[in-house]
Design a protein around this motif. Structure first.
Motif, PDB file in Angstrom:
ATOM      1  N   THR A 408       0.761  -1.159  -0.043  1.00  0.00           N
ATOM      2  CA  THR A 408      -0.238   0.209   0.043  1.00  0.00           C
ATOM      3  C   THR A 408       0.856   1.210   0.043  1.00  0.00           C
ATOM      4  N   ILE A 412      -0.208   5.241  -1.222  1.00  0.00           N
ATOM      5  CA  ILE A 412       0.320   6.438  -0.658  1.00  0.00           C
ATOM      6  C   ILE A 412       1.310   7.471  -1.415  1.00  0.00           C
ATOM      7  N   GLY A 502       2.891  11.876   4.598  1.00  0.00           N
ATOM      8  CA  GLY A 502       1.570  10.968   4.278  1.00  0.00           C
ATOM      9  C   GLY A 502       1.926   9.581   4.908  1.00  0.00           C
ATOM     10  N   LEU A 503       3.028   9.237   5.056  1.00  0.00           N
ATOM     11  CA  LEU A 503       3.352   7.855   5.722  1.00  0.00           C
ATOM     12  C   LEU A 503       3.104   7.976   7.242  1.00  0.00           C
ATOM     13  N   GLY A 506      -0.848   8.501   8.437  1.00  0.00           N
ATOM     14  CA  GLY A 506      -1.750   7.774   7.619  1.00  0.00           C
ATOM     15  C   GLY A 506      -2.294   7.005   8.976  1.00  0.00           C
ATOM     16  N   PRO A 510       1.997   1.104   6.426  1.00  0.00           N
ATOM     17  CA  PRO A 510       1.716   0.434   5.030  1.00  0.00           C
ATOM     18  C   PRO A 510       1.784  -0.973   5.181  1.00  0.00           C
TER      19      PRO A 510
END
Length: 532
Positions: A408, A412, A502-503, A506, A510
């Motif tokens: 994922t 992202i 973003g990581l 989130g 991931p």
């Protein structure tokens, strides 16, 4: 579109200019120039108020540097090579001419003799449904393998299998691996190019047991051969080299293995010395009580190739410094820019580790050491974005996230850069097997979803990449005299800032996709996401 004011082309240029300055003499592993560069990076992190996550001192206080002991193994002037014995007697082949024999990390006077078995590509992996060792007895023998992987196999899976053939051979009891080129592999890397580095020292990090780390210590002999030596290996075999290569050229072609009627003696002498070189590690702690024990890693390698030896007939004034401006002062400058932007804003939910590695050019060694000796719990590392040699010579409009299809992380990354009107493109150079050639691969092998980010081929990128790879890659011309687009550097930094944020913010970390080769191989127990 306008530049984000947090990312300055001039500041990006200034960082690249310092790291690629001639005074740092190419930042080779273990060199004074690399030490200076590492301290420059550390002080930048310190000025931002980040936390040092390198080695702990006697009082338990951590510094910025994760100091690594490496073994540098060099060839002696003694003869090295292969002796191949068959029905017509013994033939000798010299290291650096017809054969390449790797110097052993832990055996100073290697001398190994054994019978030979051809094992096709030398792949044994249930997940791809291939066992080239089936019905072959290779225990105590030396296997002869084709380079690469079958035509049509996904390049990233194939690259991983290619990089782990010694481990597969070891599992079956083989004591050596000799590699034959295929038509495809020789097109990418001709023999004449391979032998240019015949006498280049080999490096390995040293473990707590005092021994140099080896991926497959039971495989004592590792060698590659040209066509002349390959023909000698295959003397009397049921199939010729040309027939084997012809089958390997076909989609899905997998030449079957068979015992050979020849044996080989491989020999090489070496000397060894110990050096040290550091990773630089900094932490931006997360703000979410439930997520701050999860860590996102943004990495880039700091080392390059140092200074070359004078060539015969070369002018005394010739440039011999491998400055490594694009590879990888640009990646480090990007990391510093991302760290600066994030340190000046509210902390993200997850913690972020900024890892600037050493020894990448010598085999991803600093990243491998970090992945095996992380300063935080290994289970807490949830994702890695690696920056290596973005070609910043044109106004890029797309990025390539090598490895994005496996987890994922791909969506992202795509979502993070979409507001910049930047798209994601697939691997444009699958034959180069870049997925296993940068630091992120060491995280993948620990089960961590990871991508290696580079500028893409759109909007002039293909020509810029092609010219750089042909003329400047690993050459003294990779310096500030290239036609840099510093605005592209600032944009690349913004893209990686958006991705890292973003990581870190989130709702979910991931995840590998269900059924993905890498997720199932290296993180079989991890929760998987459905593939979109």
């Amino acid at each position: 579109m306008p530049l984000d004011p947090r990312f300055s082309p001039d500041r990006f240029k200034a960082d690249v200019a310092f790291l690629a300055d001639d005074l740092l003499e190419g930042r080779d592993i273990g060199s004074r120039g690399h030490e200076i560069a590492a301290r420059f990076v550390a002080q930048r992190f310190a000025a931002l108020g980040l936390q040092p996550m390198g080695d702990a001192g006697p009082d338990g206080t951590r510094g910025w540097l994760q100091r690594i002991t490496f073994q540098k193994t060099s060839y002696t002037k003694d003869p090295a090579g292969l002796e191949i014995t068959g029905a017509k007697g013994k033939l000798a082949f010299e290291h650096g001419k017809q054969v390449l024999v790797s110097a052993s990390a832990n055996d100073r006077a290697l001398d190994v003799s054994a019978p030979l078995v051809f094992v096709g590509y030398g792949i044994d992996d249930a997940r791809v449904g291939i066992n080239d060792y089936a019905k072959l007895d290779v225990k105590g023998k030396i296997v002869v393998v084709l380079s690469g992987f079958p035509v049509g196999m996904p390049s990233e899976v194939g690259a991983n299998l290619s990089a782990t053939k010694a481990q597969m051979a070891e599992r079956h009891g083989a004591i050596g691996v000799i590699t034959l080129g295929t038509n495809a592999s020789l097109k990418v890397r001709p023999w004449e190019r391979s032998i240019r580095t015949a006498l280049t020292p080999r490096y390995a990090w040293v473990g707590t047991d005092g021994r140099a780390n080896e991926a497959a210590p039971g495989v004592r002999l590792a060698a590659a051969v040209n066509d002349e030596a390959a023909a000698a290996l295959l003397a009397g075999a049921p199939r010729t080299l040309a027939q084997i290569r012809a089958e390997a050229d076909k989609p899905g072609g997998r030449p079957k293995g068979f015992p050979l009627k020849t044996s080989v003696r491989g020999f090489v002498s070496s000397t060894a010395e110990r050096i040290t070189s550091p990773n630089v590690v900094a932490l931006l702690p997360g703000a979410d009580a439930a997520l701050k024990s999860e860590y996102v890693v943004l990495s880039a390698h700091l080392d390059h190739l140092g200074t070359g030896a004078p060539k015969p007939g070369e002018a005394a004034t010739a440039d011999r410094i491998f400055n490594g401006a694009m590879d990888n002062a640009a990646g480090v400058a990007t990391t510093l820019a991302v760290a600066r932007a994030m340190a000046n804003e509210p902390a993200p939910r997850r913690s972020v580790l900024f890892v600037v590695t050493t020894g990448e050019e010598r085999g991803l060694l600093g990243a491998d050491y970090f992945a095996n000796h992380p300063p935080v719990p290994a289970a807490g590392i949830v994702g890695n974005v690696d920056l290596d040699m973005p070609v910043l010579l044109y106004p890029f409009t797309d990025l390539v996230a090598f490895g994005a299809d496996h987890s994922t992380l791909g969506p992202i990354v795509a979502a993070a850069v979409k507001p910049m009107q930047v798209g994601l493109s697939p691997d444009p150079m699958p034959a180069e097997t870049l997925f296993v050639r940068s630091d992120h691969y060491r995280f993948v092998r620990k089960g961590v979803p990871a991508v290696f980010l580079a500028t893409g081929f759109a909007n002039g990128g293909e020509q810029a990449f092609g010219t750089f790879l042909a003329k400047d890659y690993h050459q003294p011309t990779d310096d500030l005299n290239l036609a840099w687009n510093w605005r592209a550097g600032a944009r690349f930094a913004e893209a990686n800032y958006r991705i890292t944020v973003g990581l870190a913010n989130g709702d979910k970390a991931p995840q590998w996709y269900a059924g993905d080769y890498f997720g199932e191989t290296f993180a079989p127990q991890a929760t998987k996401a459905p593939r979109p």
